[in-house]
Structure formats: structure tokens, C-alpha cells
Scaffold this active site. Structure first.
Site, PDB file in Angstrom:
ATOM      1  N   CYS A 376       0.839  -1.201   0.000  1.00 13.42           N
ATOM      2  CA  CYS A 376       0.000   0.000   0.000  1.00 13.42           C
ATOM      3  C   CYS A 376       0.877   1.255   0.000  1.00 13.42           C
ATOM      4  O   CYS A 376       1.573   1.514  -0.967  1.00 13.42           O
ATOM      5  CB  CYS A 376      -0.974  -0.030   1.172  1.00 13.42           C
ATOM      6  SG  CYS A 376      -2.383   1.094   0.933  1.00 13.42           S
ATOM      7  N   HIS A 468      -3.606  -5.283   0.920  1.00 10.28           N
ATOM      8  CA  HIS A 468      -3.388  -5.751   2.280  1.00 10.28           C
ATOM      9  C   HIS A 468      -3.924  -7.183   2.406  1.00 10.28           C
ATOM     10  O   HIS A 468      -4.832  -7.591   1.692  1.00 10.28           O
ATOM     11  CB  HIS A 468      -4.154  -4.881   3.288  1.00 10.28           C
ATOM     12  CG  HIS A 468      -3.647  -3.483   3.401  1.00 10.28           C
ATOM     13  ND1 HIS A 468      -2.430  -3.166   3.953  1.00 10.28           N
ATOM     14  CD2 HIS A 468      -4.219  -2.292   3.039  1.00 10.28           C
ATOM     15  CE1 HIS A 468      -2.265  -1.858   3.944  1.00 10.28           C
ATOM     16  NE2 HIS A 468      -3.327  -1.301   3.377  1.00 10.28           N
TER      17      HIS A 468
END
Length: 601
Positions: A376, A468
Site C-alpha cells: 500500500c 493488504h
């Protein structure tokens, strides 16, 4: 047991609020444990937290963002997580402001003063009146969510935040006694005896509450006790003597019981080979011997505003994989894999890496073909260029240049639960980011199985993805670790049978066992089914008056019930007498000149 519970308010699901004497008293763990214990009894149960402050969040199937603690509590309850379980999520962007997520969607940035409003203790600042805070306006939304969960479940176990005795914030509270009064919920207060002073904490928490709030405090639960419980019994009896309330159990100190919890503004301590993240699902576990001839060392850069650092828990679940958090360049030297995790402040994290020499160390690793994984925000800063007019408002910023990626921050947030393939194995994850990545080179990382790129890229031994949770996919994780071990020159072999999901279930069962074996479950069940016990005594002095002539209120009247202060707004549809709200709003632009007042919990 699996029929409808009858609470004091009528034919609605039963409920209970788990409050705490402090932050990290064990509210999240106890809530999850009660959920798991109840569902094993055939009770349809759901978790609930009105307001959460965390950089560790999760995405539901409907694309709503909630705290990871509530997602894990939903897993304990064996129900699908939803935005109803955490209607307000605050994601700090620094010491002065937070992003407000309402019913799973971001609605703006607010300073603490803009969110809480004036809390007493002197004249109100300009534009801030006693009822000017945003939390008060959200009470109607929060109570509606709780009502819906109670309508569709036999029981709802609510988690408080911080302490209910945060007297400077009580007037605008929606997560502790505010929601307890609105829902007429009995409250059990958890205290961490390992910190010391638990009896004073129980008594003081109760004695600082108003008469109306004290009427809901049903009793206490001691957490993290070490030693012979019989030595504690006289103290518990004396506590009942001075408060008129029982202790519903003494939970022993147990290692390796972490679930995904709130992280506030903190980050895991850097340095020292640890097992997993500070608050991860398998934290504190002893490192199992490697399946092959060698271990694999993973260093996680402890970047500012680190988010979803629970991503590395799945790595640490593998026998022979050792995970630590680092903040110095020299600590990367013996790491076989460096993970740059997510962050709420990508540009700030990038500057931090450069200031500490970690950026140069990562560049050297890449040149030497040594593995690096960015997730991310960590993926974004590994790219060539960042254009950020949203998060940091820094504009054009050069990245580390380790991946052929250009990132532009968009006003809208990507919230998704994607799935695909990587390294020939199925993989699933979730996305939470404002940055939009344009990949113009490298090799595909995550694809749809037919070769069409879905996310991320790879150049040599440097990998990056927005997803994630991808490492929780067991087959992909093993394939990735085999590739890392080969690139690092380690004789490490992933165990063929490690299941991260099974390990998580085992931990949730252990939490349920703690409640079943060490709490008075019959008494807890009565509270959930029957509601607030009658006749709980008042413990003086009660809530203190607020300072300042504009906000003063009468001292608690110990001779009879207190009247609520006059309200400029109509009562909440679901509220108890004295609880007042205004219609929920979507938030306002942040005022970065305001500092935290009393803290956000």
C-alpha cells in the site's frame, strides 16, 4: 439459548458494554472472548463499537471500512463484518487531525477540537460551543446501528474506548456511557491488574460517574492476573463492599492472545527480534523451529503513521520466520526480506526513510538483488513519483525510484476486496488507499489468472502491491517465501501445512475458553438477557462539575436522581432520557491549527 433475548426495553436483542479503566485494559480481547463463548452456546451474537480510532482497518464485502478489531470480533462471533459494527472510525493523520470514516466511507478530515467541540474547563473558543462537537451529532447514527444489530441478533457485545471516566469528554461521549445510556446497556468494567492499582481504578472509575451513569455499571472484570486467585479474593470482597458491585471474573495472564486491535497514534517498538507485530493476531508466540535448515529474517520499517502492520502477522505464523520492526539503516543488513508497510502518511514516511538513511539502504538492497516488499503506502513510496494534493498536500514529490510506478492521490478512497493470482497461486486481499498507481514497466505481480494485470509490479527482487492481507493466502505466502529464500541465499523451506486462518481460529477459541473457564458466565448471561440490575448504589462523589461560568452544572445530588442539563437539540429517537443529538452530518474541513484536547479514543 438460541431464542430471542428479552432486554429491559422490550423484544430486542440483549446487550452488554465492555468498558475499561484505561486504554489497553483488554476490552477488545474480552469482547472477542465473550462473542466466541456465546456463539459456541448457540447464541446469534454480533460485536459493536460506536467509535474506533485506529490505523488498522478492514474492508467488508460491501466495501465499507471498519476497524480491524471489530472485523476480528465478528470472526469470533462467526458473522460477516459490516459497517453497522463500527459506524465511526477515526484514522489519525498526525497529532492534530483525523480522517472521519462514517458508516464505512470517508467524509472528511477534522481536528480534535472540531470533532469534540468545547469540553469545558474555561471559555469556549470561537466557533466552538458546548454542544458544538461532531460526536454529539453522530449519536443518532450510532444508536440506529446498534438498534439494527439488536433487532437481528440475540445479543450484541459492545466495546467502549479508553475509559468511561474521561470527565472532560463525557458531554459528547458516544462510545462509553453515552451509548450505554442510549441503549440501556449494562456495563462491565475491565481492569488490567498487571499494571497495578486495579482496585483504585475500579473504584475511581465508578465514583467519577454521574448517578445516571453509575446505574448502568453492573460490575468488574479483572484481566491479566498472575498468581493465586485466592490471594486476590479479599480485595474483591472489599471492592464489593465499597461499590456494591460484584467482580464477574479474574482472567489469568496469557501469552499469545493478541487480536487485531486499535493502535491509536502509536507504532510497534523498533529493534529487537520480535515474533510479530505489536498487536497482531499471533503476537507473542514462540518462534517455531524452521521446517528446513535455516530461518528467514524479516525486517519491517516502522514508518510514521504505520497502518495495517498486521499484514506481517501471516509471515510470522510460518515456522522459522522471525519478524522485527526497525528504524535504523544498519538493522536492514542481516534481513532476508525488508517490508515497507502501509502508512496513513506516504509522503511523511518517505521523508522519514530519507532522514534515517533507510532510503539509501533500500536502494542498495535493490541493486544487490535482495528482497524488498512494499505494501500500500510502502508500495507507493517505492515508485518514481508521487503527486499528492490530498493526504499531505505536498504536491509533486520524487519517490525512491525502485519500481516503475507513478502515483497520483485521488480525493476518493479505493475500498475493495480483490482476488487474483500471483506466483501461480490464488491470492485475496483488501484495498484501502487514496493513491492511484500508474505502472509503466516491470513484471506483473497480481493478475486475474489469464495474464491481465490487476495490481502491483515487480522489478528484480523488489515487489509492490496495494493489497493488504495477501500474505494470509497460504499457498501464495509459501510460494513468495520460497522466492525470497532463494534470492536471499537461505536454506529456508516453508512448512507445507501452516494455515493462518486455522491459527486465528485457535486463538479466538482460546479467548472463548478464557471467558468460559474464568468468568462468571451465568452472571454475564443474566446481564445480557435481563439488562441493567436494579438497585445499584451510588458511589460518591459522582461526576464533578465543569469549570467556567458558561459550563458549570450543579454538583451531584446524592439524595435523589439528577436532572439532565437543558439541551438545545431534540432527543434522539433511540436515546434514553437526557441523551440528546442533532442529525448526523458528513463532517467539515479540518482545522490544522487546533491541537488534541483530551485526546481521541
Amino acid at each position: 439459548m438460541n431464542g430471542r433475548f428479552k432486554a429491559s426495553g422490550g423484544t430486542v436483542g440483549g446487550g452488554l458494554l465492555v468498558a475499561g479503566t484505561t486504554s489497553d485494559a483488554g476490552k477488545s480481547v474480552v469482547t472477542a472472548g465473550i462473542c466466541r463463548w456465546l456463539v459456541r452456546q448457540g447464541v446469534r451474537v454480533a460485536p459493536f463499537k460506536a467509535q474506533n480510532m485506529s490505523l488498522n482497518s478492514f474492508v467488508t464485502r460491501e466495501g465499507a471500512e471498519i476497524g480491524r478489531a471489530q472485523a476480528m470480533q465478528a470472526a469470533a462471533a462467526r458473522v460477516e463484518p459490516s459497517a453497522l459494527m463500527n459506524p465511526v472510525l477515526l484514522k489519525p493523520g498526525g497529532d492534530r487531525s483525523s480522517q472521519v470514516v462514517l458508516l464505512g466511507k470517508p467524509v472528511g478530515e477534522l481536528s480534535a477540537k472540531g470533532y469534540f467541540g468545547h469540553t469545558g474547563g474555561g471559555p469556549a473558543s470561537a466557533g466552538s460551543a458546548l454542544y458544538g462537537g461532531r460526536r454529539e451529532e453522530l449519536l443518532g447514527t450510532v444508536t440506529d446501528c446498534l438498534a439494527e444489530l439488536r433487532r437481528t441478533h440475540d445479543a450484541v457485545i459492545c466495546e467502549g474506548a479508553g475509559s468511561p471516566a474521561e470527565i472532560n469528554l463525557r458531554r459528547t461521549d458516544i462510545v462509553n456511557m453515552g451509548i450505554a445510556r442510549a441503549g440501556r446497556l449494562p456495563v462491565v468494567v475491565v481492569g488490567d491488574i498487571d499494571r497495578g492499582g486495579v482496585f483504585a481504578s475500579f473504584f475511581g472509575t465508578t465514583a467519577l460517574l454521574s448517578r445516571e451513569d453509575q446505574e448502568l455499571i453492573a460490575g468488574y472484570l479483572v484481566n491479566k492476573f498472575r498468581g493465586d486467585v485466592s490471594l486476590l479474593t479479599p480485595g474483591l470482597e472489599m471492592l464489593r463492599g465499597v461499590t456494591g458491585r460484584p467482580t464477574f471474573g479474574v482472567l489469568p495472564f496469557a501469552h499469545g492472545l493478541g487480536i487485531d486491535e486499535e493502535d491509536g497514534l502509536g507504532v510497534p517498538p523498533a529493534g529487537g527480534w520480535g515474533r510479530v507485530s505489536l498487536r497482531g493476531a499471533v503476537r507473542e508466540s514462540v518462534v517455531a523451529p524452521p521446517h528446513g535448515a535455516d530461518v528467514l529474517r524479516v525486517a519491517v520499517a516502522a514508518v510514521p503513521l504505520m497502518s495495517n502492520f498486521t499484514d506481517v502477522d501471516a509471515l510470522a505464523a510460518e515456522p522459522g520466520v522471525v519478524v522485527r520492526f526497525v528504524d535504523r539503516a544498519e538493522e536492514l543488513a542481516d534481513a532476508d526480506l525488508v517490508v515497507v508497510p502501509g502508512t496513513r502518511g506516504t509522503v511523511r514516511a518517505l521523508a522519514w526513510l530519507r532522514e534515517r538513511g533507510l532510503a539509501d539502504a533500500l536502494a542498495r538492497r535493490a541493486a544487490e538483488g535482495r528482497p524488498v516488499l512494499g505494501i500500500c503506502g510502502g508500495y507507493q513510496l517505492l515508485g518514481e513519483h508521487i503527486d499528492d494534493e490530498v493526504e499531505s498536500r505536498a504536491g509533486a514529490v520524487p519517490g525512491l525510484g525502485l519500481l516503475p510506478v507513478r502515483v497520483r492521490f485521488a480525493a476518493g478512497k479505493t475500498l475493495a476486496r480483490p482476488s487474483g493470482h500471483a506466483l501461480g497461486e490464488p491470492v485475496a486481499g483488501y484495498e484501502i488507499h487514496h493513491g492511484v498507481a500508474e505502472v509503466h514497466g516491470g513484471e506483473t505481480f497480481l493478475s486475474d489468472g489469464r495474464g491481465r494485470a490487476l495490481d502491483g509490479c515487480r522489478v528484480g527482487s523488489v515487489w509492490g502491491t496495494h493489497w493488504h492481507g495477501s500474505l494470509e493466502s497460504d499457498a501464495f505466502r509459501r510460494a513468495f517465501l520460497r522466492r525470497v529464500a532463494a534470492d536471499a541465499g537461505r536454506a529456508f523451506v516453508p512448512a507445507p501445512d501452516t494455515s493462518f486462518g486455522a491459527l486465528r481460529e485457535e486463538q479466538l477459541d482460546r479467548l472463548g475458553d478464557l471467558i468460559e473457564e474464568h468468568a462468571d458466565t451465568a452472571a454475564l448471561l443474566r446481564l445480557i438477557e435481563e439488562g441493567v440490575p436494579a438497585g445499584l448504589p451510588f458511589v460518591p462523589p459522582g461526576a464533578p462539575r465543569l469549570a467556567g461560568p458558561a459550563t458549570a452544572e450543579p454538583a451531584p445530588d446524592t439524595s435523589g436522581p439528577q436532572s439532565p442539563p437543558p439541551s438545545p437539540v431534540p432527543p434522539c429517537e433511540h436515546g434514553a432520557p437526557g441523551d440528546t443529538v442533532a442529525p448526523a452530518t458528513a463532517g467539515e474541513p479540518s482545522d490544522h491549527s487546533n491541537s488534541l484536547e483530551g485526546g481521541i479514543r
